[in-house]
Write an enzyme that holds these catalytic residues in place. Structure first.
Site, mmCIF file in Angstrom:
data_model
loop_
_atom_site.group_PDB
_atom_site.id
_atom_site.type_symbol
_atom_site.label_atom_id
_atom_site.label_comp_id
_atom_site.label_asym_id
_atom_site.label_seq_id
_atom_site.Cartn_x
_atom_site.Cartn_y
_atom_site.Cartn_z
ATOM 1 N N LYS A 186 53.108 41.610 30.996
ATOM 2 C CA LYS A 186 54.117 42.600 30.263
ATOM 3 C C LYS A 186 54.227 43.759 30.892
ATOM 4 C CE LYS A 186 51.287 42.111 26.536
ATOM 5 N NZ LYS A 186 50.510 41.023 26.893
ATOM 6 N N ARG A 218 42.315 47.169 36.105
ATOM 7 C CA ARG A 218 40.924 47.379 35.808
ATOM 8 C C ARG A 218 40.331 47.497 37.430
ATOM 9 N NH1 ARG A 218 41.667 47.932 31.505
ATOM 10 N NH2 ARG A 218 41.195 46.985 29.736
ATOM 11 N N ASP A 232 43.814 54.580 38.035
ATOM 12 C CA ASP A 232 43.556 55.187 36.771
ATOM 13 C C ASP A 232 42.268 54.266 36.322
ATOM 14 O OD1 ASP A 232 44.553 56.741 34.473
ATOM 15 O OD2 ASP A 232 44.564 54.492 33.392
ATOM 16 N N GLU A 268 33.349 53.053 35.919
ATOM 17 C CA GLU A 268 33.907 54.240 35.206
ATOM 18 C C GLU A 268 33.062 54.539 34.101
ATOM 19 O OE1 GLU A 268 38.134 52.432 34.601
ATOM 20 O OE2 GLU A 268 37.735 52.770 32.484
ATOM 21 N N HIS A 314 41.579 56.691 33.163
ATOM 22 C CA HIS A 314 42.174 55.733 32.197
ATOM 23 C C HIS A 314 42.843 56.268 31.067
ATOM 24 C CE1 HIS A 314 40.639 51.364 31.314
ATOM 25 N NE2 HIS A 314 41.738 51.809 30.893
HETATM 26 P P1 NAD Z 1 49.478 40.233 30.626
HETATM 27 O O1 NAD Z 1 48.521 39.382 29.851
HETATM 28 O O2 NAD Z 1 50.809 40.371 29.978
HETATM 29 O O3 NAD Z 1 49.676 39.727 31.947
HETATM 30 C C1 NAD Z 1 48.897 39.432 32.825
HETATM 31 C C2 NAD Z 1 49.187 38.596 34.118
HETATM 32 O O4 NAD Z 1 48.133 38.299 34.973
HETATM 33 C C3 NAD Z 1 50.190 37.435 33.547
HETATM 34 O O5 NAD Z 1 51.456 37.431 34.163
HETATM 35 C C4 NAD Z 1 49.043 36.408 34.230
HETATM 36 O O6 NAD Z 1 50.105 35.213 34.528
HETATM 37 C C5 NAD Z 1 48.350 36.833 35.284
HETATM 38 N N1 NAD Z 1 47.296 36.314 35.550
HETATM 39 C C6 NAD Z 1 46.633 35.490 34.360
HETATM 40 N N2 NAD Z 1 45.618 34.967 35.000
HETATM 41 C C7 NAD Z 1 45.279 35.318 36.250
HETATM 42 C C8 NAD Z 1 44.403 35.263 37.364
HETATM 43 N N3 NAD Z 1 43.441 34.464 36.975
HETATM 44 N N4 NAD Z 1 44.690 35.809 38.599
HETATM 45 C C9 NAD Z 1 45.772 36.397 38.635
HETATM 46 N N5 NAD Z 1 46.886 36.701 37.794
HETATM 47 C C10 NAD Z 1 46.483 36.199 36.518
HETATM 48 O O7 NAD Z 1 48.696 41.611 30.617
HETATM 49 P P2 NAD Z 1 49.349 43.274 30.664
HETATM 50 O O8 NAD Z 1 49.653 43.573 29.253
HETATM 51 O O9 NAD Z 1 50.586 43.091 31.719
HETATM 52 O O10 NAD Z 1 48.181 43.929 31.328
HETATM 53 C C11 NAD Z 1 47.855 43.907 32.674
HETATM 54 C C12 NAD Z 1 46.378 44.716 32.801
HETATM 55 O O11 NAD Z 1 46.453 46.048 32.387
HETATM 56 C C13 NAD Z 1 45.449 44.451 31.652
HETATM 57 O O12 NAD Z 1 44.762 43.376 31.799
HETATM 58 C C14 NAD Z 1 44.526 45.661 31.537
HETATM 59 O O13 NAD Z 1 43.552 45.305 32.526
HETATM 60 C C15 NAD Z 1 45.224 46.585 32.153
HETATM 61 N N6 NAD Z 1 45.437 47.748 31.099
HETATM 62 C C16 NAD Z 1 45.187 48.970 31.700
HETATM 63 C C17 NAD Z 1 45.454 50.136 30.773
HETATM 64 C C18 NAD Z 1 45.229 51.345 31.093
HETATM 65 O O14 NAD Z 1 45.253 52.468 30.322
HETATM 66 N N7 NAD Z 1 45.060 51.881 32.317
HETATM 67 C C19 NAD Z 1 46.063 49.696 29.140
HETATM 68 C C20 NAD Z 1 46.534 48.331 29.033
HETATM 69 C C21 NAD Z 1 46.116 47.277 29.857
#
Ligand code: NAD
Length: 342
Positions: free
Chosen positions: A163, A244, A268, A273, A305
């Protein structure tokens, strides 16, 4: 919201900051719940502050809802753990199941907020915004050392196109950049529609002027940016991580910053952390030497974060958390995607 909640009115919300109380807390109060705010986290030491008659505890990413905590909650009559975040690794789900506590969450709030923060970090590094801002406040209006580059025509490499990665890709494309991407589950139809291309990870590394990480943390993605991978990246590369902390080997990153091979880093999130981000440690001695070293580089920007922290994301967290608790109060189930454990 005006939801009527019978026999399910008392919520204790842990680890609350001002913005939690103003958005999520206010939404719960509007829905007719009696809400108690705790500024500290839920853990085995603080669970005793949950009073008899509490139906729901509302927790965030750093609360420690261990078996011991769940046993104590169940003994006090708590029936639900409402996570106001997506991740649930802080909750012992097996113990929750055994004690009949429902665990619900907010699966997604604003992928735009996170993607836009990644782009913000990249832009701020490229155009030396922290340095420029400091200078003018000292009435120093010189420009030496502030040379950036046009984003237009450069290449960004996205590792992960879920996403958040997808939105980041579309924003970078809007700058007129070439966007190369890697994901174990590529969405070719979306890539074709937006004029973006999937490539092998090694090709991405060699081509990208900016590398931005958007994969979740799994054993396979831990230290996906490590010493060997960094060596293969383009000299002067900017690395952005809003996903992460443990996706990057921070010690290897520091070495590459020292040698100049990595030209800029926007973080971030950080491997260690916990216990630091979200806290005011300004009056304390920083004991984490790695973080302390990171913060000495002029070409490193660290935010604590905050990528998710927009009004829209907080409103969405408030809406979904309130709906989850209200549904449970009516004796119904929250939506399937929001249930972590029943
Ligand atoms: P998502 O689940 O929509 O997308 C994750 C993507 O990673 C998918 O396209 C998937 O195919 C891929 N993936 C799955 N397994 C994998 C693997 N083993 N190796 C490599 N890629 C793989 O997640 P998202 O909503 O896009 O979020 C991504 C990350 O952003 C989250 O996991 C979270 O760690 C982080 N996040 C951070 C904040 C923040 O405030 N900093 C907030 C929300 C999310």
């Amino acid at each position: 919201m005006g939801t009527t909640v019978s026999g399910m009115t008392s919520v204790t919300m842990f680890d609350t900051k001002k913005y939690d109380r103003e958005h999520i807390g206010a939404s719960l109060v509007d829905a007719g719940f009696e809400v108690k705010f705790r500024e500290f986290r839920l853990n085995p030491e603080t669970v005793e502050t949950v009073t008899e008659g509490t139906d729901v505890v509302c927790v965030f990413v750093n609360d420690k809802v261990t078996r011991e905590v769940i046993e104590a909650l169940a003994a006090k009559g708590v029936k639900m753990i409402a996570l106001r975040c997506a991740g649930f690794n802080g909750v012992d789900l097996q113990a929750a199941k055994e004690h009949g506590l429902l665990v619900a969450r907010v699966p997604a709030y604003s992928p735009y907020a996170v993607a836009e923060h990644a782009v913000t970090l990249a832009m701020a590094l490229n155009r030396h915004i922290p340095q420029a801002n400091r200078r003018v406040r000292d009435m120093n209006f010189t420009l030496d050392g502030l040379v950036g580059f046009d984003m237009h025509g450069k290449t960004v490499g996205l590792i992960g196109t879920g996403k958040i990665g997808k939105i980041a890709g579309q924003i970078f494309k809007g700058f007129g950049m070439r966007v190369v991407m890697w994901d174990p589950y590529p969405d070719h139809a979306w890539a074709e529609e937006h004029g973006l291309e999937y490539v092998a990870l090694s090709i991405l590394g060699r081509a990208a002027d900016i590398v931005s990480l958007h994969v979740p943390l799994f054993p396979e993605t831990e230290h996906i940016i490590n010493e060997l991978v960094i060596k293969e990246l383009k000299p002067g590369v900017i690395i952005i991580n809003v996903s992460r902390g443990a996706l990057i080997d921070t010690v290897a990153l520091i070495e590459a910053l020292k040698s100049g091979h990595v030209g800029g880093v926007g973080l971030d999130v950080y491997e260690e952390e916990e216990g630091k981000f979200f806290e005011d440690l300004s009056g304390e001695v920083m004991t984490d030497d790695v973080l302390a070293r990171l913060l000495t580089f002029p070409n490193v920007i660290v935010t604590a974060h905050q990528a998710f922290l927009t009004r829209e994301a907080l409103d969405e967290i408030a809406r979904v958390t309130t709906e989850n608790i209200a549904a449970f109060g009516r004796g119904e189930s929250p939506e399937e995607s929001r249930i972590v454990s029943v």
